[in-house]
Scaffold this motif. Structure first.
Motif, PDB file in Angstrom:
ATOM      1  N   TRP A  58       0.855  -1.180   0.000  1.00 46.67           N
ATOM      2  CA  TRP A  58       0.000   0.000   0.000  1.00 46.67           C
ATOM      3  C   TRP A  58       0.895   1.235   0.000  1.00 46.67           C
ATOM      4  CZ3 TRP A  58      -3.231   2.439   4.453  1.00 46.67           C
ATOM      5  CH2 TRP A  58      -4.192   3.320   3.903  1.00 46.67           C
ATOM      6  N   GLU A  59       1.389   1.556  -1.184  1.00 48.05           N
ATOM      7  CA  GLU A  59       2.291   2.692  -1.331  1.00 48.05           C
ATOM      8  C   GLU A  59       1.524   4.010  -1.151  1.00 48.05           C
ATOM      9  OE1 GLU A  59       5.681   4.215  -4.540  1.00 48.05           O
ATOM     10  OE2 GLU A  59       4.588   2.359  -4.892  1.00 48.05           O
ATOM     11  N   PRO A  60       2.078   5.003  -0.396  1.00 44.14           N
ATOM     12  CA  PRO A  60       3.452   5.061   0.110  1.00 44.14           C
ATOM     13  C   PRO A  60       3.595   4.632   1.576  1.00 44.14           C
ATOM     14  CG  PRO A  60       2.476   7.213   0.359  1.00 44.14           C
ATOM     15  CD  PRO A  60       1.388   6.314  -0.206  1.00 44.14           C
ATOM     16  N   TYR A  61       2.576   4.007   2.146  1.00 47.92           N
ATOM     17  CA  TYR A  61       2.642   3.666   3.567  1.00 47.92           C
ATOM     18  C   TYR A  61       3.522   2.459   3.840  1.00 47.92           C
ATOM     19  CZ  TYR A  61      -1.202   6.950   4.203  1.00 47.92           C
ATOM     20  OH  TYR A  61      -1.970   8.078   4.236  1.00 47.92           O
ATOM     21  N   GLN A  62       3.363   1.411   3.030  1.00 45.47           N
ATOM     22  CA  GLN A  62       4.148   0.190   3.226  1.00 45.47           C
ATOM     23  C   GLN A  62       4.220  -0.567   1.904  1.00 45.47           C
ATOM     24  OE1 GLN A  62       1.844  -2.483   5.949  1.00 45.47           O
ATOM     25  NE2 GLN A  62       0.460  -0.737   6.121  1.00 45.47           N
ATOM     26  N   TYR A  63       5.429  -0.934   1.503  1.00 43.65           N
ATOM     27  CA  TYR A  63       5.617  -1.629   0.230  1.00 43.65           C
ATOM     28  C   TYR A  63       7.040  -2.160   0.172  1.00 43.65           C
ATOM     29  CZ  TYR A  63       7.950   2.737  -1.103  1.00 43.65           C
ATOM     30  OH  TYR A  63       8.794   3.828  -1.140  1.00 43.65           O
ATOM     31  N   GLY A  68      13.638  -5.187  -3.157  1.00 45.30           N
ATOM     32  CA  GLY A  68      13.130  -6.032  -2.091  1.00 45.30           C
ATOM     33  C   GLY A  68      13.177  -5.389  -0.723  1.00 45.30           C
ATOM     34  N   ARG A  69      13.641  -4.148  -0.645  1.00 42.97           N
ATOM     35  CA  ARG A  69      13.693  -3.443   0.635  1.00 42.97           C
ATOM     36  C   ARG A  69      12.302  -2.990   1.033  1.00 42.97           C
ATOM     37  NH1 ARG A  69      14.406   1.890   2.680  1.00 42.97           N
ATOM     38  NH2 ARG A  69      13.956   2.651   0.574  1.00 42.97           N
ATOM     39  N   VAL A  70      11.906  -3.243   2.277  1.00 45.68           N
ATOM     40  CA  VAL A  70      10.605  -2.809   2.768  1.00 45.68           C
ATOM     41  C   VAL A  70      10.704  -1.340   3.160  1.00 45.68           C
ATOM     42  CG1 VAL A  70       8.774  -3.235   4.434  1.00 45.68           C
ATOM     43  CG2 VAL A  70      10.145  -5.138   3.595  1.00 45.68           C
ATOM     44  N   ALA A  71       9.779  -0.526   2.670  1.00 49.86           N
ATOM     45  CA  ALA A  71       9.859   0.922   2.865  1.00 49.86           C
ATOM     46  C   ALA A  71       8.466   1.503   2.999  1.00 49.86           C
ATOM     47  CB  ALA A  71      10.609   1.565   1.690  1.00 49.86           C
ATOM     48  N   GLY A  72       8.412   2.830   3.187  1.00 54.17           N
ATOM     49  CA  GLY A  72       7.140   3.532   3.270  1.00 54.17           C
ATOM     50  C   GLY A  72       7.028   4.390   4.510  1.00 54.17           C
ATOM     51  N   LEU A  73       6.048   5.276   4.513  1.00 54.83           N
ATOM     52  CA  LEU A  73       5.858   6.204   5.631  1.00 54.83           C
ATOM     53  C   LEU A  73       5.678   5.464   6.950  1.00 54.83           C
ATOM     54  CD1 LEU A  73       3.508   9.320   5.591  1.00 54.83           C
ATOM     55  CD2 LEU A  73       3.753   7.903   7.605  1.00 54.83           C
ATOM     56  N   ASP A  74       4.738   4.521   6.989  1.00 57.58           N
ATOM     57  CA  ASP A  74       4.472   3.789   8.228  1.00 57.58           C
ATOM     58  C   ASP A  74       5.675   2.951   8.643  1.00 57.58           C
ATOM     59  OD1 ASP A  74       1.969   4.892   8.228  1.00 57.58           O
ATOM     60  OD2 ASP A  74       0.891   3.049   7.766  1.00 57.58           O
ATOM     61  N   ILE A  75       6.346   2.345   7.667  1.00 63.21           N
ATOM     62  CA  ILE A  75       7.515   1.522   7.956  1.00 63.21           C
ATOM     63  C   ILE A  75       8.619   2.363   8.579  1.00 63.21           C
ATOM     64  CG2 ILE A  75       9.347   0.117   6.942  1.00 63.21           C
ATOM     65  CD1 ILE A  75       6.653  -1.313   6.989  1.00 63.21           C
ATOM     66  N   GLU A  76       8.881   3.531   8.010  1.00 59.70           N
ATOM     67  CA  GLU A  76       9.936   4.395   8.529  1.00 59.70           C
ATOM     68  C   GLU A  76       9.607   4.896   9.936  1.00 59.70           C
ATOM     69  OE1 GLU A  76      11.689   7.373   5.984  1.00 59.70           O
ATOM     70  OE2 GLU A  76      10.938   6.349   4.193  1.00 59.70           O
ATOM     71  N   ASP A 272       9.777  15.824   9.611  1.00 57.41           N
ATOM     72  CA  ASP A 272      10.490  15.599   8.351  1.00 57.41           C
ATOM     73  C   ASP A 272       9.895  14.418   7.588  1.00 57.41           C
ATOM     74  OD1 ASP A 272      12.167  17.673   9.002  1.00 57.41           O
ATOM     75  OD2 ASP A 272      13.797  16.390   9.713  1.00 57.41           O
ATOM     76  N   LEU A 273       9.500  13.373   8.327  1.00 52.65           N
ATOM     77  CA  LEU A 273       8.920  12.189   7.695  1.00 52.65           C
ATOM     78  C   LEU A 273       7.581  12.522   7.047  1.00 52.65           C
ATOM     79  CD1 LEU A 273       9.097   9.157   7.165  1.00 52.65           C
ATOM     80  CD2 LEU A 273       8.046   8.771   9.407  1.00 52.65           C
ATOM     81  N   MET A 274       6.739  13.266   7.745  1.00 51.34           N
ATOM     82  CA  MET A 274       5.448  13.648   7.186  1.00 51.34           C
ATOM     83  C   MET A 274       5.633  14.528   5.937  1.00 51.34           C
ATOM     84  SD  MET A 274       3.054  12.219   8.939  1.00 51.34           S
ATOM     85  CE  MET A 274       3.957  10.817   9.607  1.00 51.34           C
ATOM     86  N   ALA A 275       6.586  15.460   6.008  1.00 54.13           N
ATOM     87  CA  ALA A 275       6.831  16.350   4.869  1.00 54.13           C
ATOM     88  C   ALA A 275       7.377  15.579   3.666  1.00 54.13           C
ATOM     89  CB  ALA A 275       7.826  17.446   5.274  1.00 54.13           C
ATOM     90  N   LYS A 276       8.140  14.544   3.920  1.00 51.04           N
ATOM     91  CA  LYS A 276       8.734  13.745   2.841  1.00 51.04           C
ATOM     92  C   LYS A 276       7.656  13.099   1.975  1.00 51.04           C
ATOM     93  CE  LYS A 276      11.564   9.571   2.248  1.00 51.04           C
ATOM     94  NZ  LYS A 276      12.378   8.545   2.956  1.00 51.04           N
ATOM     95  N   TYR A 277       6.555  12.681   2.599  1.00 52.64           N
ATOM     96  CA  TYR A 277       5.535  11.944   1.866  1.00 52.64           C
ATOM     97  C   TYR A 277       4.286  12.778   1.536  1.00 52.64           C
ATOM     98  CZ  TYR A 277       8.042   7.600   2.643  1.00 52.64           C
ATOM     99  OH  TYR A 277       8.982   6.608   2.632  1.00 52.64           O
TER     100      TYR A 277
END
Length: 279
Positions: A58-63, A68-76, A272-277
């Motif tokens: 569910w990009e950009p929250y988790q993907y 193969g790296r797990v990333a996204g707003l919620d993940i970070e 910073d994380l919120m602004a990034k996404y």
């Protein structure tokens, strides 16, 4: 609908990073979370803590990205909190329904972006809320001066059609408009958000509702930020929580997580994380 433009949209989508879709990737993917960058020193609150986090794409929250790296707003965000309490996070990819069942049995420890319900509270602990779920109204660029409204009700009453995704929950105002015989005809259902993008560009609708972060990410990926913009109307639909299995996570671990989450939310890292996404 102009088929040629819809085809272009999906061709653009094909260029986006794809999540692995094999059964093995969905059911057995487990990777170790990379260390968060430049975290402030802190004494681990939880010793020998290892948590298995279930996620669906569910990009950009988790993907999972192309490497193969797990990333996204919620993940970070969870990475920041987990590092602060000395916990290691590993991952298991799957569908939301399957992951919910695994959490109930204690086979995974964490799910993200969850809504709190009485039924879920019977088998899960919930963190303090970590973000507000919000939908934005998107319109064609250049039409903002003709669509100066402050509520969705005003937008719809002006004769403007709104694209929505079937089975999404958009809050009380949208539910009321959809249920009313005079305004229900102004809403057009789609099976996914990308179809609303195509319909807007083809002139079949005048705007569409999408999660604010998802919408911003989608427009960036498809290079449509010059053609579609956020009109300004937003609808908050509730808090998002981290959900923990009562079978595998202790109340002490939950308390430690919440204490660190509170600290992170008050830090520049969170802003910073919120602004990034965000858009």
């Amino acid at each position: 609908m102009k088929i040629s433009y819809l085809l272009m949209i999906f061709l653009l989508a094909a260029c986006s990073p794809q999540v692995e879709t094999t059964e093995e990737a969905q059911n057995t993917t487990e990777t170790t979370l990379p260390a968060a960058a430049e975290l402030a020193e802190s004494t681990p609150i939880v010793k020998e803590c290892s948590l298995l986090l279930g996620f669906d794409a569910w990009e950009p929250y988790q993907y999972a990205d192309v490497g193969g790296r797990v990333a996204g707003l919620d993940i970070e965000l969870v990475s920041l909190v987990a590092n602060g309490i000395g916990c290691e996070i590993t991952y298991k990819q799957g569908t939301w329904v399957d992951l919910l069942g695994l959490l109930k049995e204690g086979d995974i420890d964490i799910l993200l972006g969850a809504s709190k319900t009485p039924a879920r509270e019977e088998f899960a602990f919930f963190s303090e809320p970590y973000r507000m779920e919000e939908f934005s109204l998107y319109i064609r660029s250049g039409e903002q001066d003709d669509l100066v409204f402050t509520t969705l009700t005003e937008f719809v009453n002006s004769g403007s059609k709104v694209g929505v995704v079937a089975e999404y929950l958009y809050g009380e105002e949208v539910a009321r408009l959809v249920d009313h015989p005079e305004t229900s005809k102004m809403f057009v259902n789609a099976i996914m958000g990308e179809l609303n993008v195509a319909r807007l560009m083809d002139g079949d609708i005048d705007g569409f509702l999408e999660d604010s972060f998802v919408g911003a990410s989608m427009l960036r990926r498809k290079a449509l930020s010059d053609y579609i913009i956020a009109q300004g109307i937003t609808i908050e639909t509730g808090n998002a929580y981290v959900m923990f299995s009562q079978e595998s996570v202790t109340p002490e671990q939950l308390a430690a997580f919440n204490a660190e989450l509170k600290r992170v939310k008050a830090s520049d890292d969170y802003e910073d994380l919120m602004a990034k996404y965000s858009y």
